[in-house]
Design an enzyme around this catalytic site. Structure first.
Site, short mmCIF file in Angstrom:
data_model
loop_
_atom_site.label_atom_id
_atom_site.label_comp_id
_atom_site.label_asym_id
_atom_site.label_seq_id
_atom_site.Cartn_x
_atom_site.Cartn_y
_atom_site.Cartn_z
N HIS A 261 72.72 -97.98 33.72
CA HIS A 261 73.91 -97.87 34.57
C HIS A 261 75.01 -97.19 33.76
O HIS A 261 75.11 -97.39 32.56
CB HIS A 261 74.39 -99.27 35.00
CG HIS A 261 75.29 -99.25 36.19
ND1 HIS A 261 76.62 -98.98 36.11
CD2 HIS A 261 75.02 -99.43 37.51
CE1 HIS A 261 77.17 -99.01 37.32
NE2 HIS A 261 76.22 -99.28 38.19
N ASP A 315 69.49 -101.98 41.92
CA ASP A 315 68.33 -101.50 42.69
C ASP A 315 67.01 -102.08 42.21
O ASP A 315 65.96 -101.80 42.82
CB ASP A 315 68.27 -99.96 42.60
CG ASP A 315 69.40 -99.34 43.39
OD1 ASP A 315 70.10 -98.45 42.86
OD2 ASP A 315 69.62 -99.76 44.55
C1 SDX Z 1 73.39 -97.29 41.55
O1 SDX Z 1 77.73 -95.98 39.54
C2 SDX Z 1 77.45 -97.08 40.28
O2 SDX Z 1 78.22 -98.03 40.35
C3 SDX Z 1 76.15 -97.00 41.04
C4 SDX Z 1 75.68 -98.28 41.74
C5 SDX Z 1 76.61 -98.67 42.87
O3 SDX Z 1 76.68 -99.87 43.19
O4 SDX Z 1 77.18 -97.75 43.50
O5 SDX Z 1 75.63 -99.34 40.79
C6 SDX Z 1 74.31 -98.10 42.39
O6 SDX Z 1 73.32 -96.11 41.70
C7 SDX Z 1 72.59 -97.99 40.48
C8 SDX Z 1 71.78 -96.98 39.59
C9 SDX Z 1 70.46 -96.66 40.35
N1 SDX Z 1 69.74 -95.60 39.64
C10 SDX Z 1 68.61 -95.81 38.94
O7 SDX Z 1 68.12 -96.92 38.78
C11 SDX Z 1 67.97 -94.55 38.35
C12 SDX Z 1 67.61 -94.77 36.88
N2 SDX Z 1 68.85 -94.92 36.07
C13 SDX Z 1 69.31 -93.73 35.41
O8 SDX Z 1 69.05 -92.51 36.03
C14 SDX Z 1 70.67 -93.90 34.76
O9 SDX Z 1 70.71 -95.11 34.11
C15 SDX Z 1 71.93 -93.79 35.62
C16 SDX Z 1 71.93 -92.56 36.45
C17 SDX Z 1 72.05 -94.97 36.51
C18 SDX Z 1 73.14 -93.76 34.69
O10 SDX Z 1 72.96 -92.66 33.92
P1 SDX Z 1 74.01 -92.18 32.79
O11 SDX Z 1 75.14 -93.13 32.65
O12 SDX Z 1 74.33 -90.76 33.08
O13 SDX Z 1 73.16 -92.34 31.49
P2 SDX Z 1 72.35 -91.18 30.82
O14 SDX Z 1 71.42 -90.55 31.81
O15 SDX Z 1 73.32 -90.31 30.11
O16 SDX Z 1 71.48 -92.01 29.77
C19 SDX Z 1 72.06 -92.51 28.57
C20 SDX Z 1 70.86 -92.85 27.70
C21 SDX Z 1 69.84 -91.71 27.63
O17 SDX Z 1 69.13 -91.84 26.41
P3 SDX Z 1 69.48 -90.86 25.18
O18 SDX Z 1 69.27 -89.44 25.69
O19 SDX Z 1 70.95 -91.16 24.82
O20 SDX Z 1 68.52 -91.27 24.08
O21 SDX Z 1 70.15 -93.95 28.28
C22 SDX Z 1 68.85 -93.51 28.70
C23 SDX Z 1 68.89 -92.00 28.75
O22 SDX Z 1 67.61 -91.46 28.56
N3 SDX Z 1 68.59 -94.07 30.04
C24 SDX Z 1 67.41 -94.46 30.46
C25 SDX Z 1 67.61 -94.93 31.77
N4 SDX Z 1 68.90 -94.80 32.09
C26 SDX Z 1 69.51 -94.25 31.01
N5 SDX Z 1 66.20 -94.46 29.86
C27 SDX Z 1 65.17 -94.93 30.61
N6 SDX Z 1 65.30 -95.41 31.88
C28 SDX Z 1 66.49 -95.42 32.48
N7 SDX Z 1 66.61 -95.89 33.73
#
Ligand code: SDX
Length: 378
Positions: A261, A315
């Site tokens: 998140h 989710d």
């Molecule tokens: C919702 O914003 C909100 O409030 C949203 C929400 C709401 O109520 O409206 O809470 C609802 O959208 C929940 C999120 C649902 N999405 C998912 O479950 C999809 C999977 N999650 C990711 O795509 C991600 O965590 C996000 C999109 C939710 C957040 O992404 P960020 O903040 O842009 O983080 P990032 O992609 O920059 O990742 C930071 C690091 C990375 O690693 P490094 O490159 O630094 O080594 O964390 C890792 C990422 O690879 N990472 C994950 C991960 N999420 C982040 N690694 C594996 N699995 C994941 N799910």
């Protein structure tokens, strides 16, 4: 004019000032108008929570009763919206159908001056009342059936399950669903809410605002994740497959749906409540074979990624609850949209209260003074 540095995805950049909700991502706190989500989930209803979000305070008994009656009086769809849905391909995604219907509502309701409080009130009631009807109608019609009319005698949550399944729901299940709606209603400036605000800031009609937000919520990185989670659990298939699955994701830097998140760096408080709802459902209706896989997945991901603040988000467990409620997988995100319409409308009203059109700047990385090359010379 101060020059700000660029932050991808506007991470950490305030886009507005708001009093609607608050999140503490380090402590895992979520408040709607200052009230903790745990209290609203256990003591309130979705409709009362929607009123709180939109008008800023809990309604008294009469105010809530009046609001409930207004919603019940606006649940039906114009027949032309239903006729429009008859032309939608059955294979289309329900979020695309919902976005089309939300925008279509704008064809029926004049774009009266949105500074008119009566117009704003009508739009809030119409959208809250009609979005569930549109989702349920598309579900029945894509299966070749006529949609059922809403039942005015049923609560917001019970009426949706009735319109979806064509039978009155068990009150226990309707209450579980109502709590899910409360949990998904609002979450500060997430992508779909920001989309709603940007659209609202041009002073277009509220139906276009909600259509923008629905389109944004649909993405798998946002509201679309709930649907992806169930598919992921099905792919994993057994508890034994969880660890290899996670190790493969880590090795290939693949995102695991339902985890991570932008704000929460601990377990999303909503995920904790949804997990408890899932357990209540399993106790009553029988276990779900995917639940053990989900619990193991949470354990292994925590082992491998908690140092990066990767924990379950809203989710992750929601799909397991919806499965038990008989909601088809591709309706999980439309259900999220039904609930988040309350938050989007709250931010629409707040934006109108002190509006300035969104128009950020950029850091230009292109070239200057390039000659135009005639076609024959390219
Ligand atoms: C919702 O914003 C909100 O409030 C949203 C929400 C709401 O109520 O409206 O809470 C609802 O959208 C929940 C999120 C649902 N999405 C998912 O479950 C999809 C999977 N999650 C990711 O795509 C991600 O965590 C996000 C999109 C939710 C957040 O992404 P960020 O903040 O842009 O983080 P990032 O992609 O920059 O990742 C930071 C690091 C990375 O690693 P490094 O490159 O630094 O080594 O964390 C890792 C990422 O690879 N990472 C994950 C991960 N999420 C982040 N690694 C594996 N699995 C994941 N799910």
């Amino acid at each position: 004019m101060a020059v700000y540095e660029y932050h991808a995805g506007l991470e950490g950049v305030p886009a507005t000032q708001s009093s609607i909700s608050f999140v503490d991502g380090q402590k895992g706190l979520l408040e709607y108008r200052g009230i903790a989500i745990e209290h609203l989930a256990s003591k309130s209803t979705f409709l009362e929570t929607a009123y709180l979000l939109i008008w800023g305070e809990l309604p008294n008994r009469q105010e809530l009763q009046d609001f409930q009656q207004e919603i019940q009086g606006h649940r039906r769809l114009k027949y032309r919206v239903r006729d429009m849905m008859k032309c939608f391909p059955e294979s289309g995604h329900p979020m695309d159908a919902l976005q089309a219907c939300a925008a279509a509502l704008g064809l029926f309701y004049s774009r009266r001056e949105i500074s008119d409080p009566a117009y704003v009130h009508e739009a809030v009631v119409r959208l809250l009342a009609k979005v569930p009807t549109m989702v349920a109608a598309f579900q029945l019609m894509r299966n070749g059936n006529d949609p059922v009319q809403p039942r005015d005698d049923l609560s917001y949550a019970a009426n949706f399950l009735y319109m979806l399944n064509e039978r009155e729901p068990d009150p226990f299940l309707a209450n579980i669903f109502d709590v899910c709606l409360t949990l998904h209603a609002e979450h500060t400036i997430n992508a779909s809410t920001f989309s709603a605000m940007v659209t609202a800031s041009t002073l277009t009609d509220p139906y276009a605002v909600i259509a923008s937000a629905v389109g944004t919520l649909a993405g798998p990185l946002h509201g679309g994740a709930a649907e992806e989670v169930v598919g992921m659990l099905e792919t994993i298939g057994t508890v034994e497959n969880v660890r290899p699955f996670v190790e493969n994701c880590v090795a290939n830097k693949k995102k695991i749906m339902g985890f991570g998140h932008r704000v929460y760096k601990v377990k999303d408080p909503r995920a904790t409540i949804l997990q408890n709802l899932a357990e209540q459902l399993f106790d009553r209706l029988g276990q779900d074979r995917y639940y053990d896989i989900a619990v193991e997945l949470e354990k292994v991901v925590s082992e491998k990624m908690s140092y990066k603040g990767i924990y379950p988000n809203v989710d992750f467990y929601s799909g397991l609850v919806y499965r038990k409620l008989g909601i088809p997988t591709d309706l999980y995100t439309p259900v999220f949209a039904i609930s988040r319409t309350a938050g989007w409308l709250a931010h629409w009203k707040e934006q109108l209260g002190e509006n300035r059109i969104f128009r950020p700047t950029q850091i230009y990385t292109g070239l200057h003074g390039i000659d135009y090359v005639p076609m024959d010379d390219r």
